[in-house]
Structures are given as structure tokens and as C-alpha cells.
Design a protein around this motif. Structure first.
Motif, PDB file in Angstrom:
ATOM      1  N   SER A  68      49.917  31.595  27.189  1.00  0.00           N
ATOM      2  CA  SER A  68      51.199  32.311  27.109  1.00  0.00           C
ATOM      3  C   SER A  68      51.099  33.767  27.568  1.00  0.00           C
ATOM      4  O   SER A  68      52.111  34.400  27.843  1.00  0.00           O
ATOM      5  N   VAL A  69      49.881  34.290  27.657  1.00  0.00           N
ATOM      6  CA  VAL A  69      49.721  35.707  28.038  1.00  0.00           C
ATOM      7  C   VAL A  69      49.117  35.882  29.438  1.00  0.00           C
ATOM      8  O   VAL A  69      48.642  36.954  29.782  1.00  0.00           O
ATOM      9  N   LEU A  70      49.162  34.840  30.257  1.00  0.00           N
ATOM     10  CA  LEU A  70      48.606  34.939  31.608  1.00  0.00           C
ATOM     11  C   LEU A  70      49.386  35.956  32.428  1.00  0.00           C
ATOM     12  O   LEU A  70      50.606  36.045  32.339  1.00  0.00           O
ATOM     13  N   GLU A  71      48.654  36.717  33.221  1.00  0.00           N
ATOM     14  CA  GLU A  71      49.299  37.676  34.110  1.00  0.00           C
ATOM     15  C   GLU A  71      48.587  37.676  35.449  1.00  0.00           C
ATOM     16  O   GLU A  71      47.450  37.232  35.560  1.00  0.00           O
ATOM     17  N   ASN A  72      49.267  38.178  36.456  1.00  0.00           N
ATOM     18  CA  ASN A  72      48.676  38.267  37.778  1.00  0.00           C
ATOM     19  C   ASN A  72      47.718  39.459  37.796  1.00  0.00           C
ATOM     20  O   ASN A  72      48.107  40.591  37.518  1.00  0.00           O
ATOM     21  N   LEU A  73      46.463  39.205  38.125  1.00  0.00           N
ATOM     22  CA  LEU A  73      45.432  40.237  38.107  1.00  0.00           C
ATOM     23  C   LEU A  73      44.974  40.645  39.513  1.00  0.00           C
ATOM     24  O   LEU A  73      43.987  41.354  39.659  1.00  0.00           O
ATOM     25  N   ASP A  74      45.708  40.197  40.543  1.00  0.00           N
ATOM     26  CA  ASP A  74      45.303  40.456  41.931  1.00  0.00           C
ATOM     27  C   ASP A  74      45.016  41.933  42.204  1.00  0.00           C
ATOM     28  O   ASP A  74      44.063  42.256  42.917  1.00  0.00           O
ATOM     29  N   GLU A  75      45.829  42.820  41.669  1.00  0.00           N
ATOM     30  CA  GLU A  75      45.701  44.243  41.999  1.00  0.00           C
ATOM     31  C   GLU A  75      44.390  44.869  41.523  1.00  0.00           C
ATOM     32  O   GLU A  75      43.996  45.924  41.995  1.00  0.00           O
ATOM     33  N   TYR A  76      43.693  44.212  40.616  1.00  0.00           N
ATOM     34  CA  TYR A  76      42.435  44.762  40.088  1.00  0.00           C
ATOM     35  C   TYR A  76      41.220  44.256  40.865  1.00  0.00           C
ATOM     36  O   TYR A  76      40.099  44.648  40.584  1.00  0.00           O
ATOM     37  N   ALA A  77      41.461  43.376  41.826  1.00  0.00           N
ATOM     38  CA  ALA A  77      40.373  42.692  42.526  1.00  0.00           C
ATOM     39  C   ALA A  77      40.030  43.315  43.863  1.00  0.00           C
ATOM     40  O   ALA A  77      40.907  43.623  44.664  1.00  0.00           O
ATOM     41  N   ASP A  78      38.721  43.447  44.098  1.00  0.00           N
ATOM     42  CA  ASP A  78      38.243  43.735  45.445  1.00  0.00           C
ATOM     43  C   ASP A  78      38.187  42.429  46.237  1.00  0.00           C
ATOM     44  O   ASP A  78      38.377  42.421  47.446  1.00  0.00           O
ATOM     45  N   TYR A  79      37.915  41.339  45.511  1.00  0.00           N
ATOM     46  CA  TYR A  79      37.867  40.001  46.110  1.00  0.00           C
ATOM     47  C   TYR A  79      38.529  39.018  45.148  1.00  0.00           C
ATOM     48  O   TYR A  79      38.374  39.146  43.934  1.00  0.00           O
ATOM     49  N   ILE A  80      39.229  38.031  45.725  1.00  0.00           N
ATOM     50  CA  ILE A  80      39.850  36.972  44.937  1.00  0.00           C
ATOM     51  C   ILE A  80      39.233  35.646  45.364  1.00  0.00           C
ATOM     52  O   ILE A  80      39.214  35.313  46.552  1.00  0.00           O
ATOM     53  N   ILE A  81      38.716  34.918  44.384  1.00  0.00           N
ATOM     54  CA  ILE A  81      38.088  33.619  44.625  1.00  0.00           C
ATOM     55  C   ILE A  81      38.929  32.541  43.956  1.00  0.00           C
ATOM     56  O   ILE A  81      39.337  32.689  42.804  1.00  0.00           O
ATOM     57  N   ASP A  82      39.189  31.445  44.658  1.00  0.00           N
ATOM     58  CA  ASP A  82      39.931  30.322  44.090  1.00  0.00           C
ATOM     59  C   ASP A  82      38.996  29.553  43.163  1.00  0.00           C
ATOM     60  O   ASP A  82      38.144  28.804  43.615  1.00  0.00           O
ATOM     61  N   SER A  83      39.169  29.757  41.857  1.00  0.00           N
ATOM     62  CA  SER A  83      38.250  29.090  40.929  1.00  0.00           C
ATOM     63  C   SER A  83      38.772  27.743  40.438  1.00  0.00           C
ATOM     64  O   SER A  83      38.215  27.172  39.512  1.00  0.00           O
ATOM     65  N   ASP A  84      39.826  27.222  41.090  1.00  0.00           N
ATOM     66  CA  ASP A  84      40.193  25.822  40.869  1.00  0.00           C
ATOM     67  C   ASP A  84      39.130  24.923  41.510  1.00  0.00           C
ATOM     68  O   ASP A  84      38.993  23.759  41.158  1.00  0.00           O
ATOM     69  N   GLU A  85      38.394  25.510  42.445  1.00  0.00           N
ATOM     70  CA  GLU A  85      37.354  24.786  43.181  1.00  0.00           C
ATOM     71  C   GLU A  85      36.170  24.456  42.266  1.00  0.00           C
ATOM     72  O   GLU A  85      35.995  25.044  41.205  1.00  0.00           O
ATOM     73  N   ASP A  86      35.329  23.562  42.731  1.00  0.00           N
ATOM     74  CA  ASP A  86      34.081  23.236  42.055  1.00  0.00           C
ATOM     75  C   ASP A  86      33.224  24.492  41.942  1.00  0.00           C
ATOM     76  O   ASP A  86      33.218  25.334  42.851  1.00  0.00           O
ATOM     77  N   MET A  87      32.480  24.631  40.861  1.00  0.00           N
ATOM     78  CA  MET A  87      31.697  25.846  40.628  1.00  0.00           C
ATOM     79  C   MET A  87      30.667  26.096  41.726  1.00  0.00           C
ATOM     80  O   MET A  87      30.355  27.247  42.023  1.00  0.00           O
ATOM     81  N   ASP A  88      30.148  25.068  42.369  1.00  0.00           N
ATOM     82  CA  ASP A  88      29.200  25.275  43.469  1.00  0.00           C
ATOM     83  C   ASP A  88      29.868  26.016  44.632  1.00  0.00           C
ATOM     84  O   ASP A  88      29.249  26.872  45.271  1.00  0.00           O
ATOM     85  N   ILE A  89      31.119  25.710  44.900  1.00  0.00           N
ATOM     86  CA  ILE A  89      31.872  26.382  45.966  1.00  0.00           C
ATOM     87  C   ILE A  89      32.165  27.827  45.559  1.00  0.00           C
ATOM     88  O   ILE A  89      32.007  28.756  46.353  1.00  0.00           O
TER      89      ILE A  89
END
Length: 178
Positions: free
Chosen positions: A141-162
Motif C-alpha cells: 500500500s505504500v509503494l512509490e516510484n523511486l526512479d528519481e533516486y537511481a543512477d541505474y534502474i534494473i528490471d528485477s522482475d527478471e530472474d536473479m541471474d539476469i
């Protein structure tokens, strides 16, 4: 270099931190007042302390980037970052947005990596680690967009090896340890 790993609960932060530690990065262990989850070990996963200890340490200005999340306090010991802030070490730490802001203000050699994950995957992962349904709903319920704090954004829906492979590419670009 100090690598700040952040994302919502269930995004894979701790799993990634452990994988990076196995690849040679120093692990900075943060402090929390929450109770350990099954299998978590004090001094390995977190430094688990009570609220009274936390407040005393905070009053002594020992922490950087303290925050309260889901009724529990979290922070990083300044001394741990200072020890790793040199040309000989790369370190990894799991933080939240307050930690990113505070650490980037005080240290220059910092890269923030956001493990961005869909709400559906977050929920599945929290269920898999046996989180209580009320805790899961509170966290979602408290999710927020954190893009602005990132130098890099990784899609972590992916498998952890990726995810690990993508993060290692970032580290290869910025690493102080060549």
C-alpha cells in the motif's frame, strides 16, 4: 565505490547483496529494530537491535540515513561507510531513499541502483518468504516510484541471474578495484 541497492520489499535487494558479496564486494550490514525473519542471522543479514539501542545510537549521531518503515527503524553506521570509502574497496549496501539522499550528500563515490519490480512479483516473493498477509498488504500500500533516486534502474522482475549480470556490468564501469 559505494553501491547503494534499493527497491521495494521483495525486489531482491538482499539476494543481490549476497551475490555481490560472493563476487568480492564488501557488505555493509545495516541496523534495524524489526524482528528477524526465519533464517536471518544477526550480524549477517542485519544488525538487529531494539528501539532503545537504536535511539541511543541515533542521539550519538552514529547513523546516516535513518528511516522508519512499517513501524521499524533502519539505518547505516557512518563508520562502516567511512572504512570502505577508499580506492581499495568496493562495497554494497541495501538502503532506502532516505539512505540514498544522506549517503550521496556525504560521500562522492556512490552509485545508486534501483531494483524496480512489479507489484505482482513483489507480492509473490513476499508470500514465498512467508510474510504475514497484513504485512504484505501494508508494504504494497505504500509503494512509490523511486526512479528519481537511481543512477541505474534494473528490471528485477527478471530472474536473479539476469539482475546480477546487469548489475555486474554497471560495477565493471565504475569499480575502483581493477
Amino acid at each position: 565505490m559505494i553501491y547503494l541497492i534499493f527497491g521495494h520489499s521483495g525486489s531482491g535487494k538482499s539476494t543481490l547483496r549476497e551475490a555481490l558479496t560472493k563476487k568480492g564486494l564488501n557488505k555493509i550490514i545495516t541496523y534495524t529494530t524489526r524482528t528477524p525473519r526465519p533464517g536471518e542471522i544477526n550480524g549477517v543479514d542485519y544488525n538487529f537491535i531494539d528501539k532503545s539501542q537504536f535511539k541511543k545510537m541515533e542521539e550519538k549521531n552514529l547513523f546516516i540515513g535513518s528511516t522508519c518503515y512499517a513501524g521499524n527503524f533502519y539505518s547505516t553506521l557512518k563508520e562502516d561507510l567511512e572504512k570502505n570509502n577508499n580506492d581499495l574497496n568496493d562495497c554494497v549496501i541495501v538502503v532506502d531513499k532516505e539512505g540514498i539522499i544522506a549517503i550521496k550528500k556525504e560521500f562522492k563515490n556512490v552509485i545508486s541502483i534501483y531494483l524496480k519490480c512489479s507489484k505482482e512479483i513483489l507480492k509473490k516473493r513476499m508470500i514465498k518468504r512467508c510474510e504475514d498477509e497484513s504485512v504484505i498488504e501494508k508494504r504494497l500500500s505504500v509503494l512509490e516510484n523511486l526512479d528519481e533516486y537511481a543512477d541505474y534502474i534494473i528490471d528485477s522482475d527478471e530472474d536473479m541471474d539476469i539482475v546480477l549480470s546487469d548489475v555486474l556490468k554497471i560495477i565493471k564501469i565504475h569499480s575502483v578495484v581493477k
